[in-house]
Scaffold this motif. Sequence first.
Motif, PDB file in Angstrom:
ATOM      1  N   LEU A 279       2.914   2.096  -1.739  1.00  0.00           N
ATOM      2  CA  LEU A 279       3.973   0.821  -1.576  1.00  0.00           C
ATOM      3  C   LEU A 279       5.060   1.461  -0.994  1.00  0.00           C
ATOM      4  O   LEU A 279       5.773   0.962  -0.012  1.00  0.00           O
ATOM      5  CB  LEU A 279       4.377   0.327  -3.054  1.00  0.00           C
ATOM      6  N   ILE A 280       5.590   2.705  -1.190  1.00  0.00           N
ATOM      7  CA  ILE A 280       6.703   3.306  -0.697  1.00  0.00           C
ATOM      8  C   ILE A 280       6.368   3.575   0.861  1.00  0.00           C
ATOM      9  O   ILE A 280       7.249   3.262   1.671  1.00  0.00           O
ATOM     10  CB  ILE A 280       7.000   4.473  -1.539  1.00  0.00           C
ATOM     11  N   LEU A 281       5.252   3.911   1.034  1.00  0.00           N
ATOM     12  CA  LEU A 281       4.994   4.275   2.398  1.00  0.00           C
ATOM     13  C   LEU A 281       4.701   2.981   3.351  1.00  0.00           C
ATOM     14  O   LEU A 281       5.290   3.082   4.409  1.00  0.00           O
ATOM     15  CB  LEU A 281       3.660   4.864   2.708  1.00  0.00           C
TER      16      LEU A 281
ATOM     17  N   MET B 231      -2.980   0.008  -8.178  1.00  0.00           N
ATOM     18  CA  MET B 231      -2.025  -0.472  -8.829  1.00  0.00           C
ATOM     19  C   MET B 231      -2.541  -1.408 -10.126  1.00  0.00           C
ATOM     20  O   MET B 231      -2.243  -1.283 -11.235  1.00  0.00           O
ATOM     21  CB  MET B 231      -1.085  -1.433  -8.003  1.00  0.00           C
ATOM     22  N   THR B 232      -3.673  -2.369  -9.797  1.00  0.00           N
ATOM     23  CA  THR B 232      -4.362  -3.137 -10.378  1.00  0.00           C
ATOM     24  C   THR B 232      -4.890  -2.383 -11.638  1.00  0.00           C
ATOM     25  O   THR B 232      -4.930  -2.595 -12.978  1.00  0.00           O
ATOM     26  CB  THR B 232      -5.349  -3.848  -9.812  1.00  0.00           C
ATOM     27  N   LEU B 233      -5.821  -1.361 -11.221  1.00  0.00           N
ATOM     28  CA  LEU B 233      -6.456  -0.651 -12.305  1.00  0.00           C
ATOM     29  C   LEU B 233      -5.672   0.360 -13.273  1.00  0.00           C
ATOM     30  O   LEU B 233      -5.638   0.255 -14.312  1.00  0.00           O
ATOM     31  CB  LEU B 233      -7.335   0.515 -11.468  1.00  0.00           C
ATOM     32  N   GLY B 234      -4.477   0.497 -12.573  1.00  0.00           N
ATOM     33  CA  GLY B 234      -3.296   1.419 -13.339  1.00  0.00           C
ATOM     34  C   GLY B 234      -3.108   0.645 -14.388  1.00  0.00           C
ATOM     35  O   GLY B 234      -2.744   1.081 -15.269  1.00  0.00           O
ATOM     36  N   LEU B 235      -2.546  -0.640 -14.015  1.00  0.00           N
ATOM     37  CA  LEU B 235      -1.952  -1.503 -15.106  1.00  0.00           C
ATOM     38  C   LEU B 235      -3.047  -1.914 -16.152  1.00  0.00           C
ATOM     39  O   LEU B 235      -2.869  -1.775 -17.284  1.00  0.00           O
ATOM     40  CB  LEU B 235      -1.323  -2.772 -14.469  1.00  0.00           C
TER      41      LEU B 235
ATOM     42  N   ARG C 126      -2.442  -2.088   5.936  1.00  0.00           N
ATOM     43  CA  ARG C 126      -3.556  -1.218   5.383  1.00  0.00           C
ATOM     44  C   ARG C 126      -3.085  -0.492   4.058  1.00  0.00           C
ATOM     45  O   ARG C 126      -3.696  -0.239   3.139  1.00  0.00           O
ATOM     46  CB  ARG C 126      -3.899  -0.244   6.177  1.00  0.00           C
ATOM     47  N   LEU C 127      -1.696   0.136   4.186  1.00  0.00           N
ATOM     48  CA  LEU C 127      -1.190   0.706   3.000  1.00  0.00           C
ATOM     49  C   LEU C 127      -1.206  -0.223   1.688  1.00  0.00           C
ATOM     50  O   LEU C 127      -1.478   0.311   0.631  1.00  0.00           O
ATOM     51  CB  LEU C 127       0.035   1.253   3.381  1.00  0.00           C
ATOM     52  N   LEU C 128      -0.539  -1.142   1.968  1.00  0.00           N
ATOM     53  CA  LEU C 128      -0.462  -2.190   1.032  1.00  0.00           C
ATOM     54  C   LEU C 128      -2.050  -2.505   0.282  1.00  0.00           C
ATOM     55  O   LEU C 128      -2.189  -2.476  -0.864  1.00  0.00           O
ATOM     56  CB  LEU C 128      -0.064  -3.649   1.428  1.00  0.00           C
ATOM     57  N   LEU C 129      -2.956  -2.805   1.206  1.00  0.00           N
ATOM     58  CA  LEU C 129      -4.435  -2.918   0.675  1.00  0.00           C
ATOM     59  C   LEU C 129      -4.883  -1.901   0.039  1.00  0.00           C
ATOM     60  O   LEU C 129      -5.359  -1.986  -0.941  1.00  0.00           O
ATOM     61  CB  LEU C 129      -5.180  -3.412   1.997  1.00  0.00           C
ATOM     62  N   PHE C 130      -4.500  -0.542   0.511  1.00  0.00           N
ATOM     63  CA  PHE C 130      -4.950   0.670   0.040  1.00  0.00           C
ATOM     64  C   PHE C 130      -4.465   0.714  -1.408  1.00  0.00           C
ATOM     65  O   PHE C 130      -5.021   1.326  -2.527  1.00  0.00           O
ATOM     66  CB  PHE C 130      -4.644   1.739   0.708  1.00  0.00           C
TER      67      PHE C 130
ATOM     68  N   THR D 135      10.538  -5.120   0.587  1.00  0.00           N
ATOM     69  CA  THR D 135      11.899  -4.313  -0.035  1.00  0.00           C
ATOM     70  C   THR D 135      11.686  -5.171  -1.583  1.00  0.00           C
ATOM     71  O   THR D 135      11.882  -4.376  -2.604  1.00  0.00           O
ATOM     72  CB  THR D 135      13.000  -4.855   0.727  1.00  0.00           C
ATOM     73  N   GLY D 136      11.393  -6.231  -1.854  1.00  0.00           N
ATOM     74  CA  GLY D 136      11.382  -6.949  -2.885  1.00  0.00           C
ATOM     75  C   GLY D 136      10.136  -6.564  -3.866  1.00  0.00           C
ATOM     76  O   GLY D 136      10.675  -6.055  -5.132  1.00  0.00           O
ATOM     77  N   ALA D 137       9.232  -5.871  -3.288  1.00  0.00           N
ATOM     78  CA  ALA D 137       8.005  -5.316  -4.021  1.00  0.00           C
ATOM     79  C   ALA D 137       8.345  -3.981  -4.591  1.00  0.00           C
ATOM     80  O   ALA D 137       8.278  -3.569  -5.768  1.00  0.00           O
ATOM     81  CB  ALA D 137       6.711  -5.291  -3.323  1.00  0.00           C
ATOM     82  N   PHE D 138       9.125  -3.213  -3.776  1.00  0.00           N
ATOM     83  CA  PHE D 138       9.751  -1.894  -4.019  1.00  0.00           C
ATOM     84  C   PHE D 138      10.786  -2.059  -5.038  1.00  0.00           C
ATOM     85  O   PHE D 138      10.762  -1.028  -5.978  1.00  0.00           O
ATOM     86  CB  PHE D 138      10.339  -1.199  -2.595  1.00  0.00           C
ATOM     87  N   ALA D 139      11.528  -2.925  -5.014  1.00  0.00           N
ATOM     88  CA  ALA D 139      12.840  -3.230  -6.049  1.00  0.00           C
ATOM     89  C   ALA D 139      12.112  -3.413  -7.400  1.00  0.00           C
ATOM     90  O   ALA D 139      12.361  -2.755  -8.342  1.00  0.00           O
ATOM     91  CB  ALA D 139      13.518  -4.231  -5.826  1.00  0.00           C
TER      92      ALA D 139
END
Lengths: 271, 431
Positions: A140-142, A190-194, A181-185, A247-251
């Motif tokens: 997400l940051i990248l 993120m989902t599995l982590g949650l 692509r980074l988002l898709l990656f 930016t929203g997702a990052f925040a």
Amino acid sequence: MALLWLRVALVCYTVGLLYALVALTRASSWLERVALHAAYLGMVFQFVSLTEGFRLSGQFSLASAHSAESVLAFLIMAIFMIVYLIYKTTSPGIVIFPVVFLLVFVACTGEQAFMRMLPGMREGWLIAHITLIFAGYAALILSFGSSLIYLLQERSLKSKKAGGMLAQLPALEVLDQMSFRLLLFGFPFMTLGLIAGVIVEEATYGRVAYLDPKFLLSILMWAVYLLLLYTRWSAGWRGRRAAYLATGAFAAAVIAWAANYFSAIHRFVRS
Amino acid sequence: MNFQLIGVNHKTAPVEVREKFNIPESRIPEALRHLQAHPGVDGGIILCTCNRVEILAQTTNGSADLRSFLGRHFQLDTKLYSEHLYELREQEAVRHVFRVASSLDSMVVGEPQILGQVKEAYATARALGAVQPHLEQLMTRAFAVAKRVRTETAIGSSSVSVASVAVDLAKKIFGSLKGKHVYLVGAGKMSELAARHLLSNGAASIFVANRTHERAVELAQKFDGEAILFEQLYETCDRADIVITSTGAPHAIFQPEHGALFLSRRKNRPMFFIDIAVPRNVSPEMNDLDGIFVYDIDDLQQAVSSNVADRRKEAEHAERIINSEMERFQARLQTLEVVPTIVSLQDHFETIRQAEIDRVRGRLGELSSEQERALDTLTRGIINKIMHTPMRTLKTAAREPEATTLIDVVRRLFNLENKNETKSGGAAGGS
């Protein structure tokens, strides 16, 4: 020793930080090369630091805050290198190097306990939870970083004043593809982590506290992330709008992280 | 080294003069043969492009009359053209060759073709055996200098024509132009040129719309593209990634609302409008839309002139590289002159040593292999000791202008000249 190696890594990343600062004003392929090699070295030292921390404590090294930030920084760098291998550009570094530097710097100074192991906690799931979530954060940051660079490049093209370091930035479509692509990656991580987090909680407390701020904020972050993916995919949102959403997702991710400090069940700080 | 150069180029002569000296490619070998047969000329290279005709010669004593060669070869009176002809010698000739190969002397400074042309001229001359060792050195060095200039300066990296700037910008937006579609609105010469550039950089296909449909069909055929009725412009335009407008319309034919429509049909994929029409065909407000980039002819021309200014700055850097290379080349050439002398000096002493050993060998009777070796080491040692200082002196002198005199003296003292000549007929005894 682990801390020493981490400090050496920090010195390496400082070169990257320097590159990020200089790159904003002018292009220097020489500094770019140096920064890239320093980053490789930094990753090696950081890897040594992480494994040594793990070996010494005899348990999973995430058990203290300084290695948590270190792990996150390491994952960001790893994904940065993957991006570099695919796209042959270090320009996300303009955003990434300062972030990584900050994370490692904090990791070097703070030595708080990260999380206490409660009786009944399932260590395997905990490791999975943390690593997966962090990989998601890193992507997400990248993605956020390349969105910012998209904005820079777009602005320079619109203002019709190309030149300087902007001449070195990748093309708009390339940046757009990169951040998508980074988002898709990152999303599956993120989902599995949650999910892993919920399983840990279930196993530890025997129930899931759906109203806990950490839980709610995490779901919110996940929802924003999903929205980001959806708008890109369906309406082809890119450029400014996509960057705002990123930016929203990052925040949201930062807030979800901060929730650790007022969540009853998910504590970093030993109370 | 004795290099001499004579020529005309775009700076000294208008095309009417340059064409008088032009040599068609097929006749260059003949001209080279004439050049080699000219008194005082050992070898040479002839470079003939549309901007320059230059004759570089290696001469016996540095004072061959190249003007008379030109006069004879072209059957004209060189006096009439003396204001256009330039003649350079030695250092200045070397510098000129370096500058030409590095594209510093070109009409468009930094253009890449000239190096290829110089290489070709060199290859032609070489095939005819017109390239002597020193000339060979000069040319290899010139190619190395040109390469250095290209890699160490940004002299050739920026585009200096409107069409190539347009291609650069398209690449900044789309990355690769592969699979991108180009739409020509209006079928002028300029837009045709830009389209050609885009296609040669990988663009997939061309649509053409023009008020007079016949012209559109004609142009579309030329590029294997598709002609579209002008009335269908707005319905079809979103198919294109790059739109080049050049119609004579008195007002903008593309307004922001059109842009918004295209974007929504294209799922916001970016579009690049290149507007080379005056008055402009694309409303400048279109540029404010996210994902639409509009460049008019002034924007493009501005980019061109800023690139030209950049090249000029880089050219200064290139001149500094050439200066330092000049010094290195000088030093190299002189060492080159010293090396054969050192070698023949060594040969000379070795012959003496062998002859002396052979002479006393009979008188010494049976020798053990150990004694044999001792004798060899002893004589060798003496010679090496004697040779040490003169050799060092020669090597250091190589870098000074006095080298030639010193070489002369050494050769005369040891009678090295004759030796070289008689070498094939067996060594002439030493003592």
